[in-house]
Write a protein that holds these residues in place. Structure first.
Motif, PDB file in Angstrom:
ATOM      1  N   LYS A 149       2.417  -3.565  -6.981  1.00  0.00           N
ATOM      2  CA  LYS A 149       3.753  -4.166  -6.889  1.00  0.00           C
ATOM      3  C   LYS A 149       4.472  -4.245  -8.229  1.00  0.00           C
ATOM      4  O   LYS A 149       5.706  -4.268  -8.275  1.00  0.00           O
ATOM      5  N   ASP A 150       3.733  -4.281  -9.324  1.00  0.00           N
ATOM      6  CA  ASP A 150       4.374  -4.423 -10.629  1.00  0.00           C
ATOM      7  C   ASP A 150       4.746  -3.085 -11.258  1.00  0.00           C
ATOM      8  O   ASP A 150       5.231  -3.037 -12.380  1.00  0.00           O
ATOM      9  N   MET A 151       4.537  -1.981 -10.533  1.00  0.00           N
ATOM     10  CA  MET A 151       4.866  -0.663 -11.066  1.00  0.00           C
ATOM     11  C   MET A 151       6.206  -0.166 -10.556  1.00  0.00           C
ATOM     12  O   MET A 151       6.541  -0.360  -9.388  1.00  0.00           O
ATOM     13  N   LYS A 152       6.970   0.484 -11.446  1.00  0.00           N
ATOM     14  CA  LYS A 152       8.243   1.080 -11.061  1.00  0.00           C
ATOM     15  C   LYS A 152       8.001   2.530 -10.660  1.00  0.00           C
ATOM     16  O   LYS A 152       7.809   3.401 -11.508  1.00  0.00           O
ATOM     17  N   VAL A 153       7.977   2.758  -9.365  1.00  0.00           N
ATOM     18  CA  VAL A 153       7.710   4.086  -8.813  1.00  0.00           C
ATOM     19  C   VAL A 153       8.852   4.475  -7.888  1.00  0.00           C
ATOM     20  O   VAL A 153       9.360   3.643  -7.127  1.00  0.00           O
ATOM     21  N   ILE A 154       9.266   5.731  -7.962  1.00  0.00           N
ATOM     22  CA  ILE A 154      10.319   6.241  -7.079  1.00  0.00           C
ATOM     23  C   ILE A 154       9.668   6.817  -5.830  1.00  0.00           C
ATOM     24  O   ILE A 154       8.851   7.735  -5.916  1.00  0.00           O
ATOM     25  N   ILE A 155       9.980   6.256  -4.672  1.00  0.00           N
ATOM     26  CA  ILE A 155       9.463   6.758  -3.398  1.00  0.00           C
ATOM     27  C   ILE A 155      10.493   7.710  -2.799  1.00  0.00           C
ATOM     28  O   ILE A 155      11.621   7.307  -2.513  1.00  0.00           O
ATOM     29  N   LYS A 204      -2.876   4.346 -10.684  1.00  0.00           N
ATOM     30  CA  LYS A 204      -3.496   3.161 -11.285  1.00  0.00           C
ATOM     31  C   LYS A 204      -3.724   3.350 -12.782  1.00  0.00           C
ATOM     32  O   LYS A 204      -3.527   2.429 -13.574  1.00  0.00           O
ATOM     33  N   MET A 205      -4.148   4.549 -13.182  1.00  0.00           N
ATOM     34  CA  MET A 205      -4.375   4.812 -14.604  1.00  0.00           C
ATOM     35  C   MET A 205      -3.068   4.696 -15.388  1.00  0.00           C
ATOM     36  O   MET A 205      -3.034   4.110 -16.477  1.00  0.00           O
ATOM     37  N   MET A 206      -1.993   5.240 -14.852  1.00  0.00           N
ATOM     38  CA  MET A 206      -0.704   5.144 -15.535  1.00  0.00           C
ATOM     39  C   MET A 206      -0.223   3.702 -15.569  1.00  0.00           C
ATOM     40  O   MET A 206       0.423   3.270 -16.525  1.00  0.00           O
ATOM     41  N   GLY A 207      -0.538   2.950 -14.520  1.00  0.00           N
ATOM     42  CA  GLY A 207      -0.183   1.536 -14.510  1.00  0.00           C
ATOM     43  C   GLY A 207      -0.914   0.743 -15.573  1.00  0.00           C
ATOM     44  O   GLY A 207      -0.432  -0.300 -16.020  1.00  0.00           O
ATOM     45  N   GLU A 208      -2.083   1.237 -15.985  1.00  0.00           N
ATOM     46  CA  GLU A 208      -2.862   0.575 -17.032  1.00  0.00           C
ATOM     47  C   GLU A 208      -2.500   1.079 -18.424  1.00  0.00           C
ATOM     48  O   GLU A 208      -3.131   0.699 -19.411  1.00  0.00           O
ATOM     49  N   GLY A 209      -1.489   1.962 -18.508  1.00  0.00           N
ATOM     50  CA  GLY A 209      -1.016   2.410 -19.809  1.00  0.00           C
ATOM     51  C   GLY A 209      -1.551   3.744 -20.280  1.00  0.00           C
ATOM     52  O   GLY A 209      -1.255   4.171 -21.396  1.00  0.00           O
ATOM     53  N   TYR A 210      -2.351   4.427 -19.439  1.00  0.00           N
ATOM     54  CA  TYR A 210      -2.857   5.737 -19.827  1.00  0.00           C
ATOM     55  C   TYR A 210      -1.766   6.784 -19.654  1.00  0.00           C
ATOM     56  O   TYR A 210      -0.937   6.708 -18.743  1.00  0.00           O
TER      57      TYR A 210
END
Length: 233
Positions: free
Chosen positions: A15-21, A116-122
């Protein structure tokens, strides 16, 4: 880098990630959620009324996102979006813009892993490595024709597909096949997504797909072995 995901993949985005659907183009400008809500429990299956995008539409829509964000990871659904068109769009915008594409329909658990990895800053390298995943479903092969069908899920035997090869394994339930897979790799941690219930397992992170995920009328479970990370003790 901004992430774009085809809606039909049903990836459960944090929910805290900015993703374009990116929604599919449907006849009469219908909404995917509305169509599934009306037809998902029908015995007589119907085909999703998809309208194929033109090359001009792909250039305009994806170009709009690239002009705004410059670097995009597009996790697309190859049974809904033309990979060849995406490659041409990518080449069109090189070298000023970066468009990385990953077919999420082949390894949906791997797609969630990347999110998930990108959400963690990778950050991802320019060459995204291919995934070695597993698939459990109640059909031996998922094609466009059965992938786009909407209707009730039949109770059939389940099959295990590893990579691109159908293993000589089948069972009355996907849980039995999943347990066999996990027991054969006791030291490996897995991430999985699906449209079915999965009991909690010690070495498995399971996330249910969104309600609008396809295939709609097929029991589906995607499993990906988590690689070792340098930040783990």
């Amino acid at each position: 880098m901004r992430i774009v995901i085809d809606q039909t993949l049903g990836i459960p985005v944090p929910k805290d990630m900015k993703v374009i659907i990116r929604e599919p183009s449907l006849k009469k400008k219908q909404k995917l959620e509305e169509i599934i809500g009306k037809k998902e429990n029908r015995l007589l299956k119907t085909r999703l009324p998809v309208v194929k995008r033109t090359m001009e539409e792909e250039l305009a829509e994806i170009g709009m996102h690239l002009n705004k964000h410059r670097r995009i990871l597009y996790i697309y659904d190859s049974k809904m979006t033309d990979e060849g068109a995406l490659q041409r769009v990518r080449n069109w915008y090189l070298p000023e813009y970066t468009l990385q594409i990953v077919d999420g329909s082949k390894h949906r658990a791997y797609a969630l892993y990347l999110v998930k990895m990108m959400g963690e800053g990778y950050s991802l390298s320019r060459a995204v490595p291919p995934a070695n995943g597993h698939l459990i479903s109640n059909v031996k092969r998922i094609t466009v024709s059965n992938y786009q069908k909407i209707g009730r899920k039949p109770k059939k035997k389940c099959y295990l597909l590893s990579g691109e090869r159908l293993e000589n394994k089948k069972s009355e339930t996907n849980t039995a096949l999943l347990d066999q897979l996990l027991k054969s790799h006791p030291e490996t941690k897995f991430i999985a997504v699906g449209n079915t219930e999965v009991p909690e397992r010690e070495n498995l992170e399971y996330y249910p797909l969104e309600k609008w995920a396809f295939p709609n009328s097929i029991n589906y479970l995607s499993i990906f072995p988590l690689p070792e990370r340098s930040d783990r003790n």
